[in-house]
Design a protein around this motif. Structure first.
Motif, PDB file in Angstrom:
ATOM      1  N   GLY A 180       3.245  -0.953  13.501  1.00 17.17           N
ATOM      2  CA  GLY A 180       3.038  -2.364  13.757  1.00 17.17           C
ATOM      3  C   GLY A 180       3.473  -3.171  12.544  1.00 17.17           C
ATOM      4  N   ASN A 181       2.602  -4.025  12.091  1.00 14.70           N
ATOM      5  CA  ASN A 181       2.928  -4.839  10.922  1.00 14.70           C
ATOM      6  C   ASN A 181       2.601  -4.107   9.614  1.00 14.70           C
ATOM      7  N   ASN A 182       2.023  -2.906   9.743  1.00 11.23           N
ATOM      8  CA  ASN A 182       1.636  -2.158   8.549  1.00 11.23           C
ATOM      9  C   ASN A 182       2.747  -1.224   8.081  1.00 11.23           C
ATOM     10  N   THR A 183       2.968  -1.226   6.781  1.00  9.55           N
ATOM     11  CA  THR A 183       3.921  -0.288   6.196  1.00  9.55           C
ATOM     12  C   THR A 183       3.133   0.621   5.268  1.00  9.55           C
ATOM     13  N   ILE A 184       3.206   1.938   5.501  1.00 12.80           N
ATOM     14  CA  ILE A 184       2.457   2.883   4.672  1.00 12.80           C
ATOM     15  C   ILE A 184       3.389   3.408   3.586  1.00 12.80           C
ATOM     16  N   ILE A 185       2.884   3.391   2.370  1.00 16.01           N
ATOM     17  CA  ILE A 185       3.735   3.706   1.213  1.00 16.01           C
ATOM     18  C   ILE A 185       3.080   4.792   0.380  1.00 16.01           C
ATOM     19  N   GLN A 186       3.852   5.815  -0.020  1.00 15.27           N
ATOM     20  CA  GLN A 186       3.317   6.754  -1.010  1.00 15.27           C
ATOM     21  C   GLN A 186       3.788   6.296  -2.391  1.00 15.27           C
ATOM     22  N   VAL A 187       2.846   6.276  -3.327  1.00 17.78           N
ATOM     23  CA  VAL A 187       3.150   5.725  -4.641  1.00 17.78           C
ATOM     24  C   VAL A 187       3.292   6.862  -5.636  1.00 17.78           C
ATOM     25  N   TYR A 188       4.328   6.832  -6.448  1.00 10.79           N
ATOM     26  CA  TYR A 188       4.618   7.907  -7.387  1.00 10.79           C
ATOM     27  C   TYR A 188       3.810   7.826  -8.666  1.00 10.79           C
ATOM     28  N   GLU A 189       2.971   6.814  -8.796  1.00 12.01           N
ATOM     29  CA  GLU A 189       2.182   6.699 -10.015  1.00 12.01           C
ATOM     30  C   GLU A 189       0.719   6.467  -9.656  1.00 12.01           C
ATOM     31  N   ASP A 190      -0.144   6.579 -10.623  1.00 16.43           N
ATOM     32  CA  ASP A 190      -1.580   6.389 -10.406  1.00 16.43           C
ATOM     33  C   ASP A 190      -1.858   4.957  -9.949  1.00 16.43           C
ATOM     34  N   THR A 191      -2.709   4.821  -8.915  1.00 16.86           N
ATOM     35  CA  THR A 191      -2.919   3.489  -8.351  1.00 16.86           C
ATOM     36  C   THR A 191      -4.225   2.834  -8.792  1.00 16.86           C
ATOM     37  N   SER A 192      -4.945   3.418  -9.755  1.00 13.58           N
ATOM     38  CA  SER A 192      -6.209   2.813 -10.198  1.00 13.58           C
ATOM     39  C   SER A 192      -5.975   1.384 -10.668  1.00 13.58           C
ATOM     40  N   GLY A 193      -6.888   0.495 -10.271  1.00 12.80           N
ATOM     41  CA  GLY A 193      -6.806  -0.879 -10.742  1.00 12.80           C
ATOM     42  C   GLY A 193      -5.971  -1.789  -9.853  1.00 12.80           C
ATOM     43  N   ILE A 194      -5.282  -1.232  -8.868  1.00 12.37           N
ATOM     44  CA  ILE A 194      -4.477  -2.067  -7.964  1.00 12.37           C
ATOM     45  C   ILE A 194      -5.400  -2.655  -6.889  1.00 12.37           C
ATOM     46  N   ARG A 195      -5.198  -3.944  -6.550  1.00 14.03           N
ATOM     47  CA  ARG A 195      -6.067  -4.608  -5.586  1.00 14.03           C
ATOM     48  C   ARG A 195      -5.312  -5.027  -4.332  1.00 14.03           C
ATOM     49  N   PRO A 196      -6.053  -5.160  -3.224  1.00 12.31           N
ATOM     50  CA  PRO A 196      -5.442  -5.785  -2.043  1.00 12.31           C
ATOM     51  C   PRO A 196      -4.999  -7.193  -2.415  1.00 12.31           C
ATOM     52  N   GLY A 197      -3.911  -7.654  -1.834  1.00 18.43           N
ATOM     53  CA  GLY A 197      -3.432  -8.991  -2.130  1.00 18.43           C
ATOM     54  C   GLY A 197      -2.294  -9.016  -3.130  1.00 18.43           C
ATOM     55  N   GLU A 198      -2.117  -7.911  -3.873  1.00 18.03           N
ATOM     56  CA  GLU A 198      -1.002  -7.873  -4.825  1.00 18.03           C
ATOM     57  C   GLU A 198       0.308  -7.713  -4.043  1.00 18.03           C
ATOM     58  N   PRO A 199       1.427  -8.121  -4.644  1.00 20.04           N
ATOM     59  CA  PRO A 199       2.697  -8.094  -3.911  1.00 20.04           C
ATOM     60  C   PRO A 199       3.320  -6.699  -3.821  1.00 20.04           C
ATOM     61  N   VAL A 200       4.156  -6.513  -2.798  1.00 21.35           N
ATOM     62  CA  VAL A 200       4.970  -5.306  -2.664  1.00 21.35           C
ATOM     63  C   VAL A 200       6.396  -5.775  -2.437  1.00 21.35           C
ATOM     64  N   ILE A 201       7.304  -5.252  -3.223  1.00 17.84           N
ATOM     65  CA  ILE A 201       8.692  -5.697  -3.084  1.00 17.84           C
ATOM     66  C   ILE A 201       9.553  -4.531  -2.629  1.00 17.84           C
ATOM     67  N   ASN A 202      10.315  -4.769  -1.568  1.00 21.27           N
ATOM     68  CA  ASN A 202      11.192  -3.716  -1.058  1.00 21.27           C
ATOM     69  C   ASN A 202      12.551  -3.824  -1.738  1.00 21.27           C
ATOM     70  N   THR A 203      12.991  -2.726  -2.368  1.00 25.20           N
ATOM     71  CA  THR A 203      14.299  -2.751  -3.020  1.00 25.20           C
ATOM     72  C   THR A 203      15.412  -2.561  -1.995  1.00 25.20           C
ATOM     73  N   GLY A 204      15.048  -2.083  -0.799  1.00 23.68           N
ATOM     74  CA  GLY A 204      16.049  -1.873   0.234  1.00 23.68           C
ATOM     75  C   GLY A 204      16.895  -0.634   0.016  1.00 23.68           C
ATOM     76  N   LEU A 205      16.620   0.110  -1.021  1.00 23.97           N
ATOM     77  CA  LEU A 205      17.391   1.318  -1.311  1.00 23.97           C
ATOM     78  C   LEU A 205      16.541   2.536  -0.976  1.00 23.97           C
ATOM     79  N   SER A 206      17.185   3.641  -0.650  1.00 22.12           N
ATOM     80  CA  SER A 206      16.364   4.833  -0.501  1.00 22.12           C
ATOM     81  C   SER A 206      16.280   5.550  -1.838  1.00 22.12           C
ATOM     82  N   LEU A 207      15.330   6.473  -1.948  1.00 21.16           N
ATOM     83  CA  LEU A 207      15.091   7.180  -3.205  1.00 21.16           C
ATOM     84  C   LEU A 207      16.360   7.935  -3.588  1.00 21.16           C
TER      85      LEU A 207
END
Lengths: 462, 586
Positions: B51-78
């Motif tokens: 749906g409108n949700n995009t699930i992302i696996q993050v390569y670094e530790d996510t401690s301290g990250i809050r809902p509401g922070e931005p996510v930017i798509n580079t449009g490139l694949s890994l």
């Protein structure tokens, strides 16, 4: 600080809070009970709608009316030089009646991974004075070498003997000891404390005690507090630190308890699928760093449920740690102390810390030869039970005797007996000398000529 | 950069954070796009769209990250950066050079730091191999750079149209400077980027016929792997997987080695990092490091990057293969990779398959191993990628899903055995359970390059070992004296094969590498003993007497002697003489 009263669900150690402002993942949380008591927890899952908080203590007394305060920061621990000689709770609060710790620094307890490129290679031989460790499963500075034991075996004595006798020959610095107890009984804890006091080790020790009746969930943070302290002592104050973690089995049980409360998909035997990563984040906090003076050496102790080495706890541990020291019930029953069974024991970093320039040039080969002889002799015991000693060939009979000698002279030693590495290796040669020379296929001729008692004596006569 | 989607960056908002898996909303994304998460711009990858949700696996530790922070798509694949500068590098799972990370953030791995895989400032001397007016196909070699003692062949990317060279420059350039312009105006620097999850194209896959010589007797002699082949080393902890992998990385006769430390111990990676620069390649005499690319993602580094590390490694291996090199890739351990998949999958709340592993485990494993092979590259050269994967089965139980799914794909199985390692029989590879399906394909090579009777001697040795296993069962019950005399000789010969040929000391300067000629000579000497012993036994010499032959006790020493031939000849002569004495006495 805002206080929320929007708790909607409490299940096991988990508290679910609704309608909050954006809360950070991993944030430290204080829950305020109606009587003013404060319980601490950490955010496990955060979203617009719901925040899941894991409480480190019991949830007794928490209700819909409890207040929830988000502190805005991840769990930090005050550390300082003063911690040496202190006894703290599993949650890091002083319980020895002394003053609060005056922090020189506040450090994040999860700890970052050491960049493999920045790691120094462990190569300093630690002499523990125990032949089965020094001779055949050598410990080096910066290593993580667990003790795999079973219920009712003297693993605590072995750990204490190591802590007491460990030294790097030729170096005058002694080890600082960080001791973290997770879910052990008060009696066991007293035993450790008494020994630390008797030997004066307490002055250079930091003790964290989470006892059997302390909240299980607190055990999740106890080893992290201990290792944060150890890293501070080692990498900021330049000390050599020996960390003893006991009992890792209790830690894993706590991990499983939280996993179940979160209704996660369980892995093997109900333990969470991420247990490997979680344990790695503890065990990997050992090592040395290039250019820095200190080191963190870890000796975690775990009791194998049902003495089963394939149980997920010892199994995952063995895949992460650099070997294992296995305590054997059979040897214990024979009255041999320390009952270390060398066959399943292993030190992966042994080869870095032994040989010329570290211990002695013949170390590796003597050790291999003893292993081979003991393994074969041990197998023959099964055969003897069926056919009797008389049916054995001469070669086999000698091997059988070698196995007995090995257990009685090499493995067996006193609780306070501190053997030097030379003693250990010479003892090894004495035992090997009971076998025919041509059977020593793993040792090259030069070393045999130099160290074998028969030739050594012969050389003297010339 | 022309190879990837070049749409505009899109911005979304974080909704939920639960460990390494986060959810963003209002993000225009495609599967496997790389995104920057949160205010610290942590690197992540899109793994599910709902749906409108995009699930992302993050390569670094996510401690301290809050809902509401931005996510930017580079449009490139890994993707990985490919070009001069790869060799001797040490990367984490997403191709960040660890040395650069130490400079940027100190001794511990912090987060939110990006570092390009290649140096963009270093100049390389580029020597063109095409000239203006030449027609160039995709994958064509444009020129070369002397990177270490290895020549780095700079190629046209494999997924572009053919063209005609307009200008080609010669001299010193960074990887970003244009070195080649085509008639149609397209310009190419030395660097190319390739998405790690997509295999690089080849002209044709072929069947392997040449063994990858490793200098390890039990591998080369009994269970060889072919260049371009696949092998698995499963074994419980402490059975010597890592030592075996490291021995292969050190001594295998591949031209390029890619070593992936996937979810393993930090101190072990340090050992590799410290040791390799000091070890010499037995062929070129140059430091082994010059032909090596290391990927180190230790067990306490972020789990999503561990998942990516295997793809990063194989893409780099394929790139060198495309230059026409024989590459061997070691992955230690694929079980940790599978566990990373399991961890991510369970965070996604996917329906689990066997033992909690995702249902796509088998597919991922086979896709990975299928990227190995002997190929004809797009530029017509022959190159190969051999893949050797360590497997760490829980409790040493080979029936678990990762081992079983791996065995269905690989052609060589080196079964490590805890019992053997406990008695310090190293390498602890069980000779009865292991197999190689390349024996037929490599038959001719051994005939020609080693000796016409090698294949026969190999079968003979296997027969003796098999026979010994059967006899041991009897010995366990009644003792060895109860066996017929000829079988007592067999037991002794098998013991010699085990202790002299199969056991090899990785820590001995000489024994650590044993070439095929020496292997042949050693086995031949054991065979000589066997032949003499059997005929002596027929002539009435008792096994006890045969066991007194002194020369056979000298034989193990051959392993530790570099110029072994004179000594071996002496031993063989003595052996013959001793047997003659025994026979004349009988």
């Amino acid at each position: 600080m805002k206080e929320y009263r929007t708790i909607t669900k409490i299940a096991g150690p988990l508290v679910f809070v609704e309608k909050t402002e954006p809360i950070a993942y991993g944030e430290l949380v204080n829950i305020v009970l109606s009587d003013g008591t404060i319980k601490r927890g950490q955010v496990l899952d955060t979203s617009d709608e719901l925040v899941v908080v894991q409480i480190f203590e019991t949830t007794t007394g928490i209700g819909r009316d409890s207040g929830v305060r988000f502190t805005g920061e991840t769990i930090k621990m005050p550390v300082g030089r003063e911690m040496l000689g202190r006894i703290l709770s599993g949650g890091g609060k002083p319980i020895d009646g002394g003053p609060e710790i005056v922090p020189e620094k506040r450090l994040d307890i999860t700890g970052a991974a050491i960049n493999p490129y920045a790691r120094g290679m462990p190569a300093d031989f630690i002499q523990t004075g125990i032949s089965t460790i020094d001779g055949t499963n050598t410990l080096v500075r910066g290593q993580k070498l667990p003790i795999f034991s079973g219920a009712g075996l003297p693993h605590n004595n072995v750990a204490l003997q190591i802590a007491r006798q460990a030294k790097v020959p030729g170096s005058t610095e002694s080890f600082a000891v960080v001791f973290a107890a997770m879910g052990i009984t008060k009696e066991e804890a007293n035993y450790f404390m008494a020994d630390f006091e008797r030997t004066g080790a307490l002055e250079r020790a930091v003790v964290f005690l989470n006892l059997a009746d302390d909240p299980a969930v607190e055990r999740i943070i106890t080893p992290r507090l201990a290792l944060t302290t150890a890293e501070y002592l080692a990498f900021e104050l330049g000390m050599h630190v020996l960390v003893i973690l006991t009992d890792m089995t209790n830690y894993c049980e706590a991990l499983r308890q939280i996993g179940a409360a979160r209704e996660e998909v369980p892995g093997r035997r109900g333990y969470p699928g991420y247990m490997y990563t979680d344990l790695a984040c503890i065990y990997e906090r050992a090592g040395m760093i290039k250019g820095l003076k200190g080191s963190v050496t870890q000796i975690p102790i775990l009791t194998m449920p049902g003495d089963d080495i394939t149980h997920p706890i010892p199994d995952l541990t063995g895949y992460i740690t650099e070997g294992q020291i296995v305590i054997s019930r059979e040897l214990h029953r024979k009255g041999i102390y320390p009952p270390i069974n060398v066959l399943p024991s292993l030190s992966r970093l042994m080869n870095l810390g032994i040989g010329k320039g570290h211990t002695r040039e013949d170390h590796k080969k003597v050790s291999d030869q003893m292993y081979a002889g003991y393994a074969e002799g041990n197998d023959l015991r099964g055969l003897v039970a069926i056919v009797g000693k008389d049916a054995l060939s001469e070669r086999d009979r000698l091997l059988l005797e070698f196995a007995d000698l090995f257990e009685n002279r090499f493995v067996r030693q006193g609780y306070d007996e501190d053997r030097t590495i030379e003693d250990t290796l010479n003892l090894g040669w004495d035992l090997l000398a009971t076998l025919p020379v041509e059977q020593l296929t793993r040792i090259d001729r030069d070393l045999i000529n130099k160290y074998h008692p028969k030739f050594r004596a012969g050389a003297k006569k010339e | 950069m022309k190879t990837e989607k070049t749409k505009e960056a899109k911005k979304g908002v974080l909704k939920r954070i639960a460990g390494p898996v986060v959810t963003a909303v209002n993000l225009d994304a495609h599967m496997y796009d790389v995104v920057k998460v949160g205010n610290e711009a942590l690197m992540g990858e899109v793994i599910k769209i709902q749906g409108n949700n995009t699930i992302i696996q993050v390569y670094e530790d996510t401690s301290g990250i809050r809902p509401g922070e931005p996510v930017i798509n580079t449009g490139l694949s890994l993707s990985v950066e490919l070009g001069p500068g790869l060799l001797t590098s040490i990367y984490d799972g997403i191709q960040r050079p660890l040395a650069v990370l130490v400079e940027k953030m100190g001794n511990f791995i912090e987060r939110g730091v990006s570092a390009p895989g290649l140096s963009h400032t270093k100049k390389w001397t580029f020597k063109p191999l095409v000239k203006a007016g030449d027609k160039v196909e995709p994958g064509a070699i444009l020129g070369e750079v002397q990177e270490t003692n290895i020549v780095h062949r700079v190629m046209l990317p494999p997924n572009v149209k053919a063209g005609v060279v307009k200008t080609i420059r010669s001299g010193d350039f960074t990887v970003d400077e244009i070195i080649c312009t085509l008639e149609d105006g397209r310009e190419y620097p030395m660097i190319q980027r390739w998405p790690v999850r997509v295999p690089r194209p080849v002209r044709e896959k072929k069947n392997p016929t040449i063994p990858l010589i490793t200098g390890q007797r039990i591998l080369d002699g009994l269970f060889p792997i072919a260049k371009g082949g696949t092998a698995a080393i499963p074994g419980p902890f402490g059975s010597g997987k890592t030592v075996t992998q490291q021995q292969l990385a050190k001594w295998s006769d591949a031209e390029i080695v890619v070593y992936i430390g996937c979810g393993e111990r930090g101190n072990e990676m340090t050992e590799v990092l410290t040791e390799f620069p000091h070890l010499e390649d037995p062929k070129s005499g140059k430091p082994l490091m010059e032909r090596t690319v290391l990927i180190a993602n230790t067990s306490n580094m972020p789990v999503a990057a561990r998942e990516a590390s295997v793809y990063t490694g194989i893409t780099i291996a394929e790139y060198f293969r495309d230059m026409g090199y024989d590459v061997s890739l070691m992955a230690d351990s694929t079980s940790r990779w599978a566990e990373a998949m399991r961890e991510i999958s369970s965070r996604l709340e996917e329906m689990p398959g066997e033992e909690g592993y995702p249902a796509y485990l088998a597919a991922r494993l086979s896709e990975f191993y299928e990227r190995a092979g002997l190929v004809e590259t797009l530029n017509g050269a022959a190159g190969s990628v051999s893949v050797i994967g360590a497997v760490s089965p829980p409790g040493g139980d080979f029936s678990e899903p990762v081992t079983q799914n791996t065995l269905r794909i690989v052609k060589v199985f080196w079964a490590l055995d805890a019992k053997l390692s406990q008695r310090r029989h190293f390498p602890a590879i069980n000779w009865l359970n292991s197999y190689s399906l390349y024996l037929d394909a490599l038959h001719d090579w051994y005939d020609k390059e080693v000796s016409p009777d090698w294949n026969k001697i190999r079968s003979w040795a296997m027969e003796i070992l098999q026979k010994e296993a059967e006899l041991q069962e009897i010995v366990q019950l009644v003792g060895s004296d109860a066996l017929p005399e000829s079988e007592q000789v067999t037991i002794e010969v098998a013991r010699m094969i085990r202790e002299i040929f199969l056991q090899q000391n990785a820590y001995d300067a000489v024994d650590t590498f044993c070439d095929m000629k020496k292997q042949y000579d050693m086995m031949k000497a054991i065979k000589l003993f066997a032949d003499l012993a059997y005929s002596a036994q027929l002539a009435g010499v008792s096994p006890t007497q045969i066991n007194t032959i002194k020369a056979k006790n000298e034989l193990p020493q051959i392993k530790f002697i570099k110029d072994y031939k004179p000594e071996l000849a002496k031993i063989e002569k003595e052996m013959d003489a001793e047997f003659n004495t025994l026979r004349s006495a009988a």
